[in-house]
Design an enzyme around this catalytic site. Sequence first.
Site, PDB file in Angstrom:
ATOM      1  N   SER A 121      51.565   6.488 -18.166  1.00 29.47           N
ATOM      2  CA  SER A 121      51.539   5.752 -19.171  1.00 29.47           C
ATOM      3  C   SER A 121      51.100   6.203 -20.506  1.00 29.47           C
ATOM      4  O   SER A 121      51.459   6.155 -21.615  1.00 29.47           O
ATOM      5  CB  SER A 121      51.082   4.429 -19.096  1.00 29.47           C
ATOM      6  OG  SER A 121      49.672   4.357 -18.681  1.00 29.47           O
ATOM      7  N   HIS A 173      46.241   4.609 -23.596  1.00 28.63           N
ATOM      8  CA  HIS A 173      47.509   4.338 -24.192  1.00 28.63           C
ATOM      9  C   HIS A 173      47.508   4.831 -25.759  1.00 28.63           C
ATOM     10  O   HIS A 173      48.200   5.335 -26.343  1.00 28.63           O
ATOM     11  CB  HIS A 173      48.109   2.814 -24.054  1.00 28.63           C
ATOM     12  CG  HIS A 173      48.370   2.503 -22.710  1.00 28.63           C
ATOM     13  ND1 HIS A 173      48.365   1.101 -22.075  1.00 28.63           N
ATOM     14  CD2 HIS A 173      48.480   3.405 -21.478  1.00 28.63           C
ATOM     15  CE1 HIS A 173      48.485   1.207 -20.816  1.00 28.63           C
ATOM     16  NE2 HIS A 173      48.823   2.381 -20.460  1.00 28.63           N
TER      17      HIS A 173
END
Length: 223
Positions: A121, A173
């Site tokens: 991610s 992220h």
Amino acid sequence: MNYQQEKPYVTWFLLIFTIGIFAAETLSGGSQNINTLLTFGAKTNNLVQEGQWWRLITPMFIHIGVLHIMMNGFTIFYVGQILEPMVGHVRFLFIYFLSGITGNLASFAFGSSNTISAGASTSLFGLFAAFLALAVIYKENRFLAELGKSFLGLIVINLILDLTMSGIDIWGHIGGAIGGFLVGLALGLPGIKRPKVIFRVLAMVSVVAISYFMYTKGMIVYG
């Protein structure tokens, strides 16, 4: 070369390689087994601080559980099918790797010292942000502008969800998105002399400077 005619070979390679690593995790003790995850290169801040710097790279290929690999695997395939033919194989791979590294560095600098971090991610947020960078550079292109808006929305929605869910590495992220945006600005699209060289250089210098800051901060905080 017309990259629109290119097949997303790098996307396929990354997806197959990541699935292969997951299969190896499963056969070696389970993808949710802490010892297995650490053996394969998952990140914990204390191990990076001890000198195991490769754990800032390897986590982007490691996943925890079937749902994790399914979600990230699908996203790699979906986003790669769009972005790789646009920017080319080398640019795509560069964005993927540098976003993953900047994401893991952000996790190292600002995340919990005891948390195990793994997953693609960090790289995926970088790919999302690369679309935003292209929309900024080529804002007169309606297609890129709409893609940029869509992926900006995706970034914002996912970050909001991160705040409501436990066990999510939001710093990874954020770091991945910052890295992907800056690398996207630096690289642009092939065959188009935009942005200007000075902006490309400044974007890459910013990536290096931010990465160095985060690494140093992580070493100070957790050292």
